[in-house]
Every structure is written in structure tokens, then in C-alpha cells.
Design an enzyme around this catalytic site. Structure first.
Site, PDB file in Angstrom:
ATOM      1  N   CYS A 174       0.897  -1.081   0.011  1.00  0.00           N
ATOM      2  CA  CYS A 174      -0.057   0.153  -0.162  1.00  0.00           C
ATOM      3  C   CYS A 174       0.878   1.323  -0.058  1.00  0.00           C
ATOM      4  O   CYS A 174       1.501   1.485   0.809  1.00  0.00           O
ATOM      5  CB  CYS A 174      -0.972  -0.164   1.231  1.00  0.00           C
ATOM      6  SG  CYS A 174      -1.698   1.636   1.312  1.00  0.00           S
ATOM      7  N   GLU A 224      -4.293   1.023  -5.468  1.00  0.00           N
ATOM      8  CA  GLU A 224      -3.223   0.034  -6.325  1.00  0.00           C
ATOM      9  C   GLU A 224      -3.110   0.260  -7.545  1.00  0.00           C
ATOM     10  O   GLU A 224      -3.943   0.784  -8.393  1.00  0.00           O
ATOM     11  CB  GLU A 224      -3.679  -1.467  -5.661  1.00  0.00           C
ATOM     12  CG  GLU A 224      -2.610  -2.328  -5.537  1.00  0.00           C
ATOM     13  CD  GLU A 224      -1.645  -1.809  -4.551  1.00  0.00           C
ATOM     14  OE1 GLU A 224      -0.508  -1.171  -5.212  1.00  0.00           O
ATOM     15  OE2 GLU A 224      -1.411  -1.993  -3.389  1.00  0.00           O
TER      16      GLU A 224
END
Length: 232
Positions: free
Chosen positions: A2, A107
Site C-alpha cells: 500500500c 493500487e
């Protein structure tokens, strides 16, 4: 992993959802749609008095034993499979866990092999709640020359849920609300039991967004437009 996430307020909604007292200056809190590593972020922890509070930590762990705090830029994520044994994270995993509030995160989906296309960013957000409660580990670092104290954190990641596998091969660990008490309890130091919290969450939705979130440094954009859906 992340690498960027989103956090929307107001502080009152954040404190109500996490049932925690916000300890920083509320006037400096603002919505952010492109939070990068090495910045100050709110985390939920238990203080020495046993109270659940929201503190500001640097995103990117600085192990207490390191001599160089710039290592923070490399330690924004901790792999759930090894977080309990890696020297940088194992103390934090055993003793200093937190929740990192997030309205959603980004993402990047890799292009097909052989393609010259750019990676496609996706915005991933909770399917049935106001916030993600991302699992984090913390540490406290002191500059021996100045006495400066820096509290820092890293997001624990794991394999993605089935739906997200088409986007990326990792996702943050999300702690369900009914497990917050045990996860945050600093007296809970049973590493084998704590490892049971390292699992993927199916409670996510996602859609493609524009390339603005990919900027870094002076080129970093922070706007609500970043989470608007587009045709990939």
C-alpha cells in the site's frame, strides 16, 4: 503493498467511528486524497492510561535501534507473513500495534506482459463501512544527539482477497471492529495468536481512477478528483 491512501474527516466522524479521543490539534486535520509515506498520519492506539486515542505517527517505521531515521521511507509496509520475525517489525508486532484509519487506498494494476501501457491505478474502498481499520505496527525512535522523539508506523499487508487478485498481489490487513479491543491491547503479546489476525478482507469495492495519484514530490496532487472513476 500500500503506497498511497485516502482519509476523509471530519475529526468528529473519525473519533465516533473508532470510539477514540483525538489528541492532536483538530485545526490541522484536513481531508487528504493522496497520503504518501514519510508524512504524519492519524493512528489509533491504547495509551499508558489504557485509553483509546488517535495520535499522529510518521508513516514509515523507524526501528528504535536504528541510527538513521531516513530508513522510514523504505519501511512503510510490513509483510504479514514475516512481520513477527523481521528485526524491524517484530517488537512492534508483539507490543505496539495500532489501527490506521483510511477511507480507501490506491493500487496499481500492471499492464499485460509485453504491453507498453502504463500501470492502471485503482481506488479501493470499504463496501459496508465508513473506514478501513488497517493493521499497523509502531515503534518509538529517539535521536541521541537532539533528544527528538519520533513515533512511526507501518501498514501490515497480506495476500489479496479473490476479487482484488485481478488488480494486485497484496492488500492491507483490515481488522474487523469486533477484534479491535484484542488487537490494540498492549498486554496481548501472544505472537502465535496475533498472527491469526493476518488475513485478507472480502469487504472491499474498487474501480479505476486517473493517473494523477502517481505524482510524487512537488508533482503530488491532493484533490478529491483523484478518486473519481474513469474508463480504464
Amino acid at each position: 503493498m500500500c503506497g498511497r491512501y485516502v482519509l476523509e474527516g471530519p475529526v468528529s466522524r473519525l473519533t465516533e467511528y473508532f470510539n477514540a479521543r483525538y489528541t492532536a490539534d483538530e485545526s490541522i486535520f484536513q481531508n487528504s486524497y493522496n497520503i504518501p509515506p514519510t508524512t504524519q498520519v492519524p493512528v489509533v492506539r491504547i495509551n499508558r492510561e489504557g485509553e483509546r486515542v488517535i495520535l499522529l505517527h510518521t508513516w514509515g517505521l523507524i526501528p528504535h535501534w536504528t541510527a538513521d531515521k531516513t530508513i522510514s521511507a523504505k519501511l512503510n509496509n510490513a509483510r504479514g507473513e514475516t512481520v513477527h520475525e523481521k528485526p524491524s517489525f517484530r517488537t512492534g508486532f508483539k507490543k505496539y500495534r495500532c489501527l490506521i484509519p483510511s477511507t480507501g487506498y490506491y493500487e496499481w494494476q500492471a499492464a499485460e506482459e509485453g504491453s507498453q501501457a502504463r500501470k492502471q491505478p485503482y481506488y479501493i474502498y470499504p463496501s459496508d463501512s465508513s473506514y478501513f481499520a488497517m493493521a499497523g505496527v509502531c515503534d518509538h525512535w529517539v535521536d541521541k544527539s537532539t533528544g527528538e522523539l519520533v513515533m512511526s508506523t507501518a501498514i501490515i499487508t497480506t495476500e489479496p482477497c479473490q476479487a482484488l487478485k485481478e488488480v494486485h498481489d497484496r492488500m492491507p490487513v483490515m481488522i474487523p471492529k469486533e477484534e479491535w479491543v484484542n488487537w490494540l491491547d498492549p498486554k496481548n503479546q501472544d505472537v502465535d495468536a496475533l498472527r491469526n489476525y493476518i488475513r485478507s478482507s472480502e469487504e472491499v469495492k474498487f474501480y479505476p481512477v486517473g493517473y494523477g495519484v502517481s505524482g510524487i514530490g512537488k508533482n503530488r496532487v491532493d484533490s478529491e478528483d483523484l478518486i473519481k472513476t474513469i474508463k480504464p
